[in-house]
Design a protein around this motif. Sequence first.
Motif, PDB file in Angstrom:
ATOM      1  N   TYR A 479     -21.253   1.841 -20.828  1.00 40.97           N
ATOM      2  CA  TYR A 479     -19.746   2.148 -20.305  1.00 40.97           C
ATOM      3  C   TYR A 479     -19.559   1.842 -18.801  1.00 40.97           C
ATOM      4  CZ  TYR A 479     -17.683   4.730 -24.131  1.00 40.97           C
ATOM      5  OH  TYR A 479     -16.739   5.208 -25.125  1.00 40.97           O
ATOM      6  N   GLY A 480     -20.659   2.145 -17.891  1.00 43.17           N
ATOM      7  CA  GLY A 480     -20.591   1.954 -16.532  1.00 43.17           C
ATOM      8  C   GLY A 480     -20.009   0.512 -16.286  1.00 43.17           C
ATOM      9  N   MET A 481     -20.914  -0.424 -16.906  1.00 42.66           N
ATOM     10  CA  MET A 481     -20.767  -1.806 -16.627  1.00 42.66           C
ATOM     11  C   MET A 481     -19.634  -2.181 -17.328  1.00 42.66           C
ATOM     12  SD  MET A 481     -21.567  -4.322 -14.976  1.00 42.66           S
ATOM     13  CE  MET A 481     -21.930  -6.350 -14.989  1.00 42.66           C
ATOM     14  N   ALA A 482     -19.095  -1.606 -18.345  1.00 41.11           N
ATOM     15  CA  ALA A 482     -17.771  -1.958 -19.073  1.00 41.11           C
ATOM     16  C   ALA A 482     -16.793  -1.697 -18.369  1.00 41.11           C
ATOM     17  CB  ALA A 482     -17.694  -1.432 -20.510  1.00 41.11           C
ATOM     18  N   GLU A 483     -16.761  -0.569 -17.685  1.00 39.88           N
ATOM     19  CA  GLU A 483     -15.470  -0.241 -16.510  1.00 39.88           C
ATOM     20  C   GLU A 483     -15.482  -1.251 -15.513  1.00 39.88           C
ATOM     21  OE1 GLU A 483     -14.561   3.959 -15.042  1.00 39.88           O
ATOM     22  OE2 GLU A 483     -15.967   3.153 -13.715  1.00 39.88           O
ATOM     23  N   ALA A 484     -16.758  -1.240 -15.041  1.00 36.63           N
ATOM     24  CA  ALA A 484     -16.810  -2.247 -13.667  1.00 36.63           C
ATOM     25  C   ALA A 484     -16.155  -3.627 -13.971  1.00 36.63           C
ATOM     26  CB  ALA A 484     -18.196  -2.491 -13.277  1.00 36.63           C
ATOM     27  N   MET A 485     -16.561  -4.198 -15.174  1.00 29.27           N
ATOM     28  CA  MET A 485     -16.011  -5.719 -15.592  1.00 29.27           C
ATOM     29  C   MET A 485     -14.709  -5.552 -15.809  1.00 29.27           C
ATOM     30  SD  MET A 485     -19.034  -7.259 -17.901  1.00 29.27           S
ATOM     31  CE  MET A 485     -18.797  -6.437 -19.386  1.00 29.27           C
ATOM     32  N   ALA A 486     -14.088  -4.325 -16.307  1.00 28.67           N
ATOM     33  CA  ALA A 486     -12.491  -4.252 -16.454  1.00 28.67           C
ATOM     34  C   ALA A 486     -11.856  -4.403 -15.259  1.00 28.67           C
ATOM     35  CB  ALA A 486     -12.227  -2.891 -17.236  1.00 28.67           C
ATOM     36  N   PHE A 487     -12.753  -3.674 -14.520  1.00 23.84           N
ATOM     37  CA  PHE A 487     -12.083  -3.543 -12.798  1.00 23.84           C
ATOM     38  C   PHE A 487     -11.930  -4.771 -12.262  1.00 23.84           C
ATOM     39  CE2 PHE A 487     -12.935   1.366 -12.122  1.00 23.84           C
ATOM     40  CZ  PHE A 487     -11.918   1.739 -13.017  1.00 23.84           C
ATOM     41  N   ALA A 488     -12.901  -5.314 -12.468  1.00 20.15           N
ATOM     42  CA  ALA A 488     -13.196  -6.620 -11.673  1.00 20.15           C
ATOM     43  C   ALA A 488     -12.301  -7.551 -12.288  1.00 20.15           C
ATOM     44  CB  ALA A 488     -14.707  -7.235 -11.730  1.00 20.15           C
ATOM     45  N   THR A 489     -12.273  -7.924 -13.558  1.00 19.67           N
ATOM     46  CA  THR A 489     -11.568  -8.973 -14.151  1.00 19.67           C
ATOM     47  C   THR A 489     -10.134  -8.754 -13.796  1.00 19.67           C
ATOM     48  OG1 THR A 489     -11.554  -7.948 -16.273  1.00 19.67           O
ATOM     49  CG2 THR A 489     -13.200  -9.484 -15.850  1.00 19.67           C
ATOM     50  N   LEU A 490      -9.494  -7.563 -13.801  1.00 17.44           N
ATOM     51  CA  LEU A 490      -8.107  -7.078 -13.434  1.00 17.44           C
ATOM     52  C   LEU A 490      -8.043  -7.483 -12.091  1.00 17.44           C
ATOM     53  CD1 LEU A 490      -7.734  -3.835 -15.313  1.00 17.44           C
ATOM     54  CD2 LEU A 490      -6.536  -5.978 -15.820  1.00 17.44           C
ATOM     55  N   LEU A 491      -8.739  -7.459 -11.180  1.00 13.27           N
ATOM     56  CA  LEU A 491      -8.562  -7.667  -9.754  1.00 13.27           C
ATOM     57  C   LEU A 491      -8.582  -9.076  -9.491  1.00 13.27           C
ATOM     58  CD1 LEU A 491     -11.006  -5.102  -8.134  1.00 13.27           C
ATOM     59  CD2 LEU A 491      -8.671  -5.083  -7.697  1.00 13.27           C
ATOM     60  N   ARG A 492      -9.280  -9.865 -10.157  1.00 12.63           N
ATOM     61  CA  ARG A 492      -9.188 -11.425 -10.227  1.00 12.63           C
ATOM     62  C   ARG A 492      -8.001 -11.965 -10.801  1.00 12.63           C
ATOM     63  NH1 ARG A 492     -14.454 -13.990  -9.449  1.00 12.63           N
ATOM     64  NH2 ARG A 492     -14.463 -15.429 -11.027  1.00 12.63           N
ATOM     65  N   PRO A 496      -3.584  -4.769  -8.606  1.00 13.43           N
ATOM     66  CA  PRO A 496      -4.173  -4.044  -7.575  1.00 13.43           C
ATOM     67  C   PRO A 496      -5.015  -2.682  -8.450  1.00 13.43           C
ATOM     68  CG  PRO A 496      -1.961  -4.422  -7.079  1.00 13.43           C
ATOM     69  CD  PRO A 496      -2.506  -4.885  -8.494  1.00 13.43           C
ATOM     70  N   LEU A 497      -5.823  -2.139  -7.649  1.00 10.65           N
ATOM     71  CA  LEU A 497      -6.474  -0.970  -8.258  1.00 10.65           C
ATOM     72  C   LEU A 497      -6.746   0.147  -7.383  1.00 10.65           C
ATOM     73  CD1 LEU A 497      -8.786   0.182 -10.671  1.00 10.65           C
ATOM     74  CD2 LEU A 497     -10.456  -1.173  -9.183  1.00 10.65           C
ATOM     75  N   SER A 533      -7.484 -10.977  -5.805  1.00 14.85           N
ATOM     76  CA  SER A 533      -6.874 -12.327  -5.668  1.00 14.85           C
ATOM     77  C   SER A 533      -5.137 -12.135  -5.660  1.00 14.85           C
ATOM     78  CB  SER A 533      -7.153 -13.407  -6.751  1.00 14.85           C
ATOM     79  OG  SER A 533      -6.797 -12.913  -8.051  1.00 14.85           O
ATOM     80  N   ALA A 534      -4.519 -12.880  -5.209  1.00 14.89           N
ATOM     81  CA  ALA A 534      -2.974 -12.870  -4.984  1.00 14.89           C
ATOM     82  C   ALA A 534      -2.662 -11.528  -4.884  1.00 14.89           C
ATOM     83  CB  ALA A 534      -2.419 -12.960  -6.324  1.00 14.89           C
TER      84      ALA A 534
END
Length: 817
Positions: A479-492, A496-497, A533-534
């Motif tokens: 779960y922890g990594m799944a959340e981190a990857m969700a946040f990271a991919t959205l930011l890219r 905004p988060l 990004s952006a």
Amino acid sequence: MPTLTEQREQVFDSFRKWGYLAADLDPLGLARRISLPELEGDSEEHHAARSFYCGTIGAEFSHIVDAARRRWIQERMEAPPHAPDRAHLLERLASADIFEQFIQARYPGAKRFSLEGSTSLIPFLDETLEAAAGFGGRQVIIGMSHRGRLNVIRHTVGRQAAEIFAGFEDVDPRSVLGAGDVKYHRGATGEYRARNGSDLHIHLVSNPSHLEFVDPVVVGRAYAKQLRLGSPQGKQQVWPIVLHGDGAFAGQGVLAETLNMGSLRAYSVGGTLHVIVNNLIAFTTLPEDLQASPFASDVARRAPIPIFHVNGEDVDAVARVAQMAAEYRATFASDVVVDLVGYRRHGHSEVDDPTITQPVLYRHIKEHPVAWKIYAERCGLDAEPVVKRVREELSAQQKEAGKFAKIPSMRQLPAYWGPFFGGRYKPEFEAPTPVAAEELRAVGELLTQAPAGFHVHAKVKKLLDQRLEMSRGQRPVDYGMAEAMAFATLLRQGVPLRLSGQDSRRGTFNQRHAALVDTETEEQYLPLERMGSAGAWCEIFNSPLSEAAVLGFEYGVSRDYPEALVLWEAQFGDFANGAQVVIDQFIAAGEDKWGLLSGLVMLLPHGYEGQGPEHSSARIERFLHLAARDNFQICQPSDAAQYFHLLRRQALRKWRKPLVVFTPKSMLRHPDASSPIEAFTRAHFRPVQRDHEVANASRILICTGKIGHELRAERKRIGDTTTAILFLDQMYPFPEQDLTEAFAQHPAAREVVWVQEEPANMGALFFVLPRIERLARGVAVLSVKRSASATPATGSAKAHEMEQQTLLTLAFSLGKD
């Protein structure tokens, strides 16, 4: 022997500290003025100090630690006041009073929560806006309860009186059947033209009668608007103002929480102006029963901010205090409290008779002239031309109101809400959420790297190494990594988060580690902050130990940054209890009452692990009781990939609804709830997780969360090959089509069993059972749950284990011959 200068300073210091206690603040002259030995004396210095600090303005600032700020206040208090534009002040004061009297005469018996007795609020706001414009202000966010709201809409927001009168005419009631709100709760927007020629956009925030709970919402909305403008101009251009009642200011804890947040970096807006519209009464309760100290404002003394008291009938003093408060905010980026002391001419509402409970007080009020007459006489001004003109304008506006076919909306949403919409759910609203494997590997590299020379804790370093392997597909993703990857991919992708909550940087269960802490220096590094990004910014903060104010703040941020993923995390799910008013009145009902959307996410840890009644349950049942008209989403993802897709779905689709996520505790790192990397690259969020291990089952178990994994483990243990186990990962909007299709895979099923960990009077049972029965089409529907209880869980770990095993046994035996 002290010198004359030292003697003067001693006298003045006493008045600077205590003069406000002896100030002339009550327009009716009934409030007791406190006399202290330090203020007694007949010297020239005493007379001078008394004139500055014991007149119709009282100032509390000795509790402020910063000497420069104290000196700033005393210099202005001890300087001669500037002559105000008295003709303008009289015009605004008279217009405010006549507006109230006009409604009373034309709509007798209608509730309006009159401002009469405190109408100097209108010139106060005028002077505040003028000062704000002079300091570069361009937007003003105002929050207030019901008293005086219609007057503020008319005179400060600048809406036409006809629009307000249409609410009293109550045209087209069918348009709001089962929805809408009363006229003195709705918001409004407008433009204020300042004397320097600049325009200020005014936004009066919609809010319920829960008084102070709008405070953090206003501040959160200001914060979001300031983010859009950037620093430092955002805090200069966007000014939050919150108007309070005296009883609510002293009595409601969310106000104290909001004041505490004012100086914290995660919630700072460069200062909020807090104005107490002080009637010296709350409903039928007098000050001695409202507060433990002489002033309702005393709760603000815990913060290093000034408190100005002013007699609301000295309009020149009111204007002066408005200018000082605005200047202080602009100079020091600090909150300011203004205690505007007036009275209430009528009862709590216009249908109440206050003489029943305060007969003496209301005899004084009945005999007391209205403020504009007192001010006109004091200044030698003729008010009759103003009075005549205002009455003629209001009569004409009432005629216009009769022509409306519908109650007009008095607000215009900002352009950034253009791409987003609410309403009922449609499948075409969905957006793709999978992410390519190479992108997941790339964000995995970034998420698990620290700068050169940064000393990462050994345990965290091991976790980062494991997460790197997860992103490469070398081990299942938790779960922890799944959340981190969700946040990271959205930011890219430019989303905004913002995430805040108690200990959310690390995570209550040591699962997030959004911030890495250097073991040598305690310097913090947030990998996610480097991924946007952006223009996609990232903010992850630990919040103060507050639920109501922090959740209200984040709701406010979501209201003015709809393209961002804004999340609030409870330390444990049941901590949301402390913010129930925000949930009930804003998050669940905001769209129905006011047509206002929000994409706020609430993360609520939920699960029965034998830890006792507290922190086991996030109270699923309470959210389902509030569910109607697709007002929000209620989900409990069963594995890491489901959580990943759920978060990305929330951010990427344009259908804006609040999302309540019941997140796991013990399952955060459990292999059964982890997911292969392929589930992130090909799948999407599934409201119903089907069972691919059993085909054409004779029995179907349906559940949410941790119990489902325990059921699958029990099925394996006992060798059952005829029972299918479905996860209902989205409880609302209820996924009828998905569940129907899942049932169709098992045409031989003779019974369907709902299984939950929660007691019979809690959880999703009451909500899902009738819906399952309707979809089961004659197949027997049973349920397994704990016995009804007043508390969510037992306090005994061993009793919990016995109960849990009983649930599992019953799930596989109930209804069998």
